[in-house]
Design a protein around this motif. Sequence first.
Motif, PDB file in Angstrom:
ATOM      1  N   ILE A  16      -1.390 -21.152  85.784  1.00 12.68           N
ATOM      2  CA  ILE A  16      -2.152 -20.422  86.794  1.00 12.68           C
ATOM      3  C   ILE A  16      -3.619 -20.628  86.445  1.00 12.68           C
ATOM      4  O   ILE A  16      -4.051 -20.313  85.339  1.00 12.68           O
ATOM      5  N   VAL A  17      -4.381 -21.175  87.366  1.00 11.35           N
ATOM      6  CA  VAL A  17      -5.792 -21.472  87.127  1.00 11.35           C
ATOM      7  C   VAL A  17      -6.622 -20.730  88.167  1.00 11.35           C
ATOM      8  O   VAL A  17      -6.377 -20.851  89.364  1.00 11.35           O
ATOM      9  N   LEU A  18      -7.597 -19.966  87.699  1.00  7.21           N
ATOM     10  CA  LEU A  18      -8.502 -19.259  88.599  1.00  7.21           C
ATOM     11  C   LEU A  18      -9.814 -20.031  88.664  1.00  7.21           C
ATOM     12  O   LEU A  18     -10.390 -20.364  87.632  1.00  7.21           O
ATOM     13  N   VAL A  19     -10.278 -20.302  89.868  1.00  3.74           N
ATOM     14  CA  VAL A  19     -11.487 -21.092  90.073  1.00  3.74           C
ATOM     15  C   VAL A  19     -12.442 -20.299  90.952  1.00  3.74           C
ATOM     16  O   VAL A  19     -12.023 -19.680  91.930  1.00  3.74           O
ATOM     17  N   GLY A  20     -13.710 -20.313  90.603  1.00  4.11           N
ATOM     18  CA  GLY A  20     -14.699 -19.628  91.426  1.00  4.11           C
ATOM     19  C   GLY A  20     -16.071 -19.706  90.794  1.00  4.11           C
ATOM     20  O   GLY A  20     -16.246 -20.250  89.703  1.00  4.11           O
ATOM     21  N   LEU A  21     -17.029 -19.158  91.490  1.00  7.26           N
ATOM     22  CA  LEU A  21     -18.404 -19.156  91.014  1.00  7.26           C
ATOM     23  C   LEU A  21     -18.563 -18.274  89.784  1.00  7.26           C
ATOM     24  O   LEU A  21     -17.762 -17.364  89.546  1.00  7.26           O
ATOM     25  N   MET A  22     -19.611 -18.533  89.027  1.00 13.24           N
ATOM     26  CA  MET A  22     -19.916 -17.756  87.836  1.00 13.24           C
ATOM     27  C   MET A  22     -20.151 -16.288  88.214  1.00 13.24           C
ATOM     28  O   MET A  22     -20.831 -15.994  89.204  1.00 13.24           O
ATOM     29  N   GLY A  23     -19.545 -15.400  87.446  1.00 15.45           N
ATOM     30  CA  GLY A  23     -19.801 -13.978  87.617  1.00 15.45           C
ATOM     31  C   GLY A  23     -18.968 -13.268  88.667  1.00 15.45           C
ATOM     32  O   GLY A  23     -19.227 -12.104  88.969  1.00 15.45           O
ATOM     33  N   VAL A  24     -17.965 -13.925  89.228  1.00 12.25           N
ATOM     34  CA  VAL A  24     -17.170 -13.273  90.278  1.00 12.25           C
ATOM     35  C   VAL A  24     -15.960 -12.510  89.740  1.00 12.25           C
ATOM     36  O   VAL A  24     -15.291 -11.820  90.498  1.00 12.25           O
ATOM     37  N   GLY A  25     -15.662 -12.652  88.438  1.00 19.64           N
ATOM     38  CA  GLY A  25     -14.577 -11.870  87.852  1.00 19.64           C
ATOM     39  C   GLY A  25     -13.318 -12.644  87.515  1.00 19.64           C
ATOM     40  O   GLY A  25     -12.253 -12.054  87.357  1.00 19.64           O
ATOM     41  N   LYS A  26     -13.417 -13.953  87.388  1.00 15.92           N
ATOM     42  CA  LYS A  26     -12.232 -14.760  87.069  1.00 15.92           C
ATOM     43  C   LYS A  26     -11.607 -14.346  85.744  1.00 15.92           C
ATOM     44  O   LYS A  26     -10.389 -14.216  85.654  1.00 15.92           O
ATOM     45  N   ARG A  31      -7.301 -11.940  82.745  1.00 14.66           N
ATOM     46  CA  ARG A  31      -6.769 -11.082  81.675  1.00 14.66           C
ATOM     47  C   ARG A  31      -5.767 -10.073  82.226  1.00 14.66           C
ATOM     48  O   ARG A  31      -4.714  -9.835  81.635  1.00 14.66           O
ATOM     49  N   ARG A  32      -6.101  -9.476  83.346  1.00 12.48           N
ATOM     50  CA  ARG A  32      -5.197  -8.480  83.941  1.00 12.48           C
ATOM     51  C   ARG A  32      -3.901  -9.127  84.423  1.00 12.48           C
ATOM     52  O   ARG A  32      -2.814  -8.579  84.232  1.00 12.48           O
ATOM     53  N   LEU A  33      -4.022 -10.288  85.050  1.00 12.27           N
ATOM     54  CA  LEU A  33      -2.837 -10.996  85.530  1.00 12.27           C
ATOM     55  C   LEU A  33      -1.948 -11.416  84.362  1.00 12.27           C
ATOM     56  O   LEU A  33      -0.727 -11.244  84.400  1.00 12.27           O
ATOM     57  N   ALA A  34      -2.566 -11.947  83.313  1.00 16.93           N
ATOM     58  CA  ALA A  34      -1.801 -12.350  82.127  1.00 16.93           C
ATOM     59  C   ALA A  34      -1.078 -11.153  81.519  1.00 16.93           C
ATOM     60  O   ALA A  34       0.089 -11.251  81.134  1.00 16.93           O
ATOM     61  N   GLY A  35      -1.761 -10.027  81.449  1.00 15.95           N
ATOM     62  CA  GLY A  35      -1.126  -8.824  80.917  1.00 15.95           C
ATOM     63  C   GLY A  35       0.040  -8.370  81.770  1.00 15.95           C
ATOM     64  O   GLY A  35       1.100  -7.998  81.259  1.00 15.95           O
TER      65      GLY A  35
END
Length: 50
Positions: A16-26, A31-35
């Motif tokens: 699972i890879v999260l992609v987005g601009l800097m500072g958006v909360g990836k 961390r929450r998804l992994a938990g």
Amino acid sequence: MLQSANPMPRWSGRPIVLVGLMGVGKSTVGRRLAGRLALPFVDADNEIEE
């Protein structure tokens, strides 16, 4: 925190890879998804720095 009416689907075993601009909360979301999925979390920023 919002609760979904449907339980989270089972993990398929694929990365699972999260992609987005800097500072958006990836990292926060990751961390929450992994938990929630009981999976390890790897922050690419930390891996690149090492």
